[in-house]
Enzyme design. Sequence first.
Site, PDB file in Angstrom:
ATOM      1  N   LYS A  50       8.773  31.850   9.343  1.00 14.36           N
ATOM      2  CA  LYS A  50       7.380  31.460   9.097  1.00 14.36           C
ATOM      3  C   LYS A  50       7.229  30.988   7.653  1.00 14.36           C
ATOM      4  CE  LYS A  50       6.013  36.176   7.867  1.00 14.36           C
ATOM      5  NZ  LYS A  50       5.130  37.316   8.147  1.00 14.36           N
ATOM      6  N   ARG A  53      -2.929  46.527  11.230  1.00 14.11           N
ATOM      7  CA  ARG A  53      -3.164  45.107  10.980  1.00 14.11           C
ATOM      8  C   ARG A  53      -3.399  44.390  12.303  1.00 14.11           C
ATOM      9  NH1 ARG A  53       1.401  41.979   7.549  1.00 14.11           N
ATOM     10  NH2 ARG A  53       2.495  42.157   9.551  1.00 14.11           N
ATOM     11  N   TYR A  86      -5.216  23.397 -21.758  1.00 12.83           N
ATOM     12  CA  TYR A  86      -6.623  23.515 -21.399  1.00 12.83           C
ATOM     13  C   TYR A  86      -7.250  24.779 -21.974  1.00 12.83           C
ATOM     14  CZ  TYR A  86      -6.152  19.714 -17.981  1.00 12.83           C
ATOM     15  OH  TYR A  86      -5.945  18.501 -17.376  1.00 12.83           O
ATOM     16  N   MET A 117      -2.175  21.638 -13.488  1.00 13.92           N
ATOM     17  CA  MET A 117      -1.884  21.250 -12.115  1.00 13.92           C
ATOM     18  C   MET A 117      -0.457  20.739 -11.954  1.00 13.92           C
ATOM     19  SD  MET A 117      -3.862  18.582  -9.585  1.00 13.92           S
ATOM     20  CE  MET A 117      -5.391  19.516  -9.659  1.00 13.92           C
TER      21      MET A 117
END
EC number: 5.1.1.1
Length: 368
Positions: free
Chosen positions: A38, A136, A264, A313
């Site tokens: 997965k 779960r 930033y 990013m």
Amino acid sequence: MPKTQETVLEIDLNALKHNYQHLKNKVHPETKFLAVVKAFAYGSDSVEIATYLESLNVDYFAVAYVSEGIQLRDAGITKPILVLHPQSVNFETIIERCLEPSLYSQYVLNAFIEVAEAKKQQNYPVHIKFNTGLNRLGFSEKEVTQVSDRLLKTKSVKVASMFSHIAASEDLNEKAFTLNQIQTFKNITQEFKEQIGYHPMMHMCNTSGILNYPEAHFDMVRSGIGLYGYGNSEKADAFLKPIATLKTIISQIHKINTGDSVGYNRAFIAKRPTKTATIPIGHADGIGRQYGKGKGFGVINGKKAPFIGNVCMDMIMLDVTDINCQEGDEVVLFDKKTTAASFSETANTISYEIITSITQRVKRIFLK
């Protein structure tokens, strides 16, 4: 391998083979082995990984969602594929693509049987999940009779396996809890088998379960993180090989004066003359903003260079003040030596998160 000239994720299939064989040797020869692929095979490439493992004769695959199973079928994977968390909207597709659903609640059980009967199926393989303490997904112990009664009223499906999930198989401080889970699972499956009149496969162990609880190997074991080189403990890790190496290069070097800022929001202010290296990878590639400001690092010419400022990013800045390096030099974020586990620890997270976060924008290279 030659030095990289761009951001790449190298996948070592020989390491994958080593991990598979190591884990396979921990179980009885007749015990089946399910490979969990997965999440893009834990951030590598589900098609490449599954294709290679199928060539090694793995018995089963597991994915989280139907779309992941479809991708494997489209790539020619023929082994059984268990879908661990299917949604009812995809049940027709499951049957059309020969996938095998985990049925974990009355709702999904009834919904899948309804679809299977409408499609005139006979003995379609399904897997019944029981909740033994993870809380779960899964049927509770008190629902056993209700589940078996429903199954006995249809010929459209047949139970291929009964399974559960150990909550803390890697934590030996929770051994008493785990042993109670195992006994609960034995009690549930014994009652369930008696009620349905046949013996489906039983499986409960994940990677740490394989290593720590051989008494719970049953008919099949499941391995995800172990195949990719991580065993949730230093002792286990010593016998496994991380299959993925994330590397990039230095795009540019800057000399920063005392008092100047980097990145930033001026998240880094130089307290001394500082040399920084900018690398072409960022949170769009899976290195999230929980890193930065000293959390996370790259290895350049054998030395660790900490991230400074905020992760951008597409770029990250590193402090290379005390490292002899130049533009174009290779930067390793994690590999077999400096592992994803050690990288992730800097941000108080786990290897699973960082390796599954590497986006498909990053070029994959497979070493065979």
